[in-house]
Design an enzyme around this catalytic site. Structure first.
Site, short mmCIF file in Angstrom:
data_model
loop_
_atom_site.label_atom_id
_atom_site.label_comp_id
_atom_site.label_asym_id
_atom_site.label_seq_id
_atom_site.Cartn_x
_atom_site.Cartn_y
_atom_site.Cartn_z
N GLY A 23 -6.76 21.28 22.21
CA GLY A 23 -6.90 21.15 20.76
C GLY A 23 -7.49 22.40 20.13
O GLY A 23 -8.32 22.32 19.23
N ASN A 25 -6.13 24.91 18.34
CA ASN A 25 -5.49 25.62 17.24
C ASN A 25 -6.25 25.51 15.92
O ASN A 25 -5.94 26.21 14.96
CB ASN A 25 -4.06 25.11 17.03
CG ASN A 25 -4.00 23.64 16.67
OD1 ASN A 25 -4.13 22.81 17.55
ND2 ASN A 25 -3.82 23.32 15.39
N GLY A 29 -12.13 23.39 18.42
CA GLY A 29 -11.41 24.00 19.53
C GLY A 29 -11.12 25.46 19.27
O GLY A 29 -11.26 26.30 20.17
N TYR A 179 -12.93 4.87 17.52
CA TYR A 179 -13.40 6.23 17.80
C TYR A 179 -14.71 6.20 18.56
O TYR A 179 -14.88 6.92 19.56
CB TYR A 179 -13.56 6.99 16.48
CG TYR A 179 -14.09 8.40 16.66
CD1 TYR A 179 -13.26 9.41 17.13
CD2 TYR A 179 -15.41 8.72 16.34
CE1 TYR A 179 -13.74 10.71 17.27
CE2 TYR A 179 -15.89 10.01 16.49
CZ TYR A 179 -15.04 11.00 16.95
OH TYR A 179 -15.53 12.28 17.11
#
Length: 306
Positions: A23, A25, A29, A179
């Site tokens: 992740g 991009n 991350g 989550y």
């Protein structure tokens, strides 16, 4: 510099080391991958969009002109994609020094992946569990190698039943509960993984890090109404009590690079903001029976055994 003010300037030189960041991009991350590249690591951006990964790699090369940055396609919602990405790493690299399992996030509505998993637990836990297991052999013989799981303060409100990782199947879906459950799973996984690595005599340790409340795109898939409430990038009050992605990245970065960090430790701000220190997680995350039951359920569901 005092430990309570640990920053990216405290990252040691990483030349000759290979880091894989999932992740990478955007958000945390991207900040993690950029910091590692600036300190000399060869960095692999493992992302679900080839186009966005390529754009992120170019941005890192601009900020760190001598960096070695590559990409690999990885969709953690797909066990098939996880296997293809792991095989590509085996084909192109002889070892991995750092694996930062960063990718995750919210799923606004109840969804089931192609593998039949509830989407939030799939992306935040089952995907990283399988990916780590499939590249583990590239790390265990590498001195100083580390697996870092990016957790969240949300784990403090999480509950989990390893026998049923998809309880919303039969009742109303609440994305926050889903989550929080997945982030508790992250810490249960970290501690059990580290214990198994130690028992195997591996040269790899497992740690966790969290970002506090950071201004990232984590809520990008939510409705505009929800984002105006929970997103620090949209809600001005949340913005005031949050920190930048670069500051949030320091917790996982300290777990990944601090020479004094030890396996099974957890790093991040003590609250929503601040410099990373060693922090405690809730008692449930240290329940060894719960760790084992989640591990066994994860192996059964993903068909990846360690």
């Amino acid at each position: 510099m005092a430990a309570q003010h640990w920053t990216d300037h405290d990252i040691p030189e990483l030349h000759g080391r290979t880091a894989v960041v999932t992740g990478a991009n955007t958000g945390l991350g991207f900040a993690i991958a950029t910091a590692l590249a600036r300190h000399g690591a060869a960095v692999v951006l493992a992302c679900r969009s080839e186009e966005r990964a390529a754009a992120a790699a170019e941005r890192i090369r601009v900020s760190a002109p001598d960096s070695d940055v590559r990409t690999v396609l990885l969709d953690l919602a797909s066990q098939a994609s996880v296997r293809v990405a792991a095989q590509r790493l085996h084909d192109e690299y002889d070892h991995i020094d750092l694996l930062v399992n960063n990718a995750g996030g919210f799923r606004p509505k109840y969804a089931v992946t192609e593998d039949g998993f509830e989407a939030t637990i799939a992306v935040n836990h089952l995907g990283p569990f399988a990916f780590t297991g499939l590249v583990r052999d590239m790390m265990t013989g590498t001195p100083g190698s580390r697996v870092v799981i990016v957790g969240s303060n949300g784990h403090r409100n999480g509950t989990i039943d390893p026998a049923d990782l998809n309880p919303e199947r039969d009742k109303k879906y609440r994305y926050i509960a889903a989550y929080n459950r997945a982030k508790l799973a992250n810490l249960l996984f970290t501690y059990e993984l580290n214990r198994r690595l130690e028992a195997d005599g591996a040269q790899t340790i497992a740690l966790a890090g969290h970002a506090g409340l950071a201004r990232t795109d984590g809520a990008r898939d939510m409705s505009w109404m929800v984002r105006t409430v929970i997103s620090p990038k949209v809600n001005p009050i949340m913005r005031m009590i949050s920190q930048s992605a670069a500051m949030g990245a320091l917790g996982p970065l300290r777990a990944a690079t601090d020479p004094d960090a030890r396996g099974g430790e957890y790093y991040g701000p003590r609250g929503n903001t601040g410099y990373p220190v060693r922090v405690d997680s809730v008692g449930a995350s240290h329940d060894t029976d719960l760790q084992l039951r989640l591990w066994e359920a994860s192996e059964r569901l993903t068909k990846v055994t360690y």
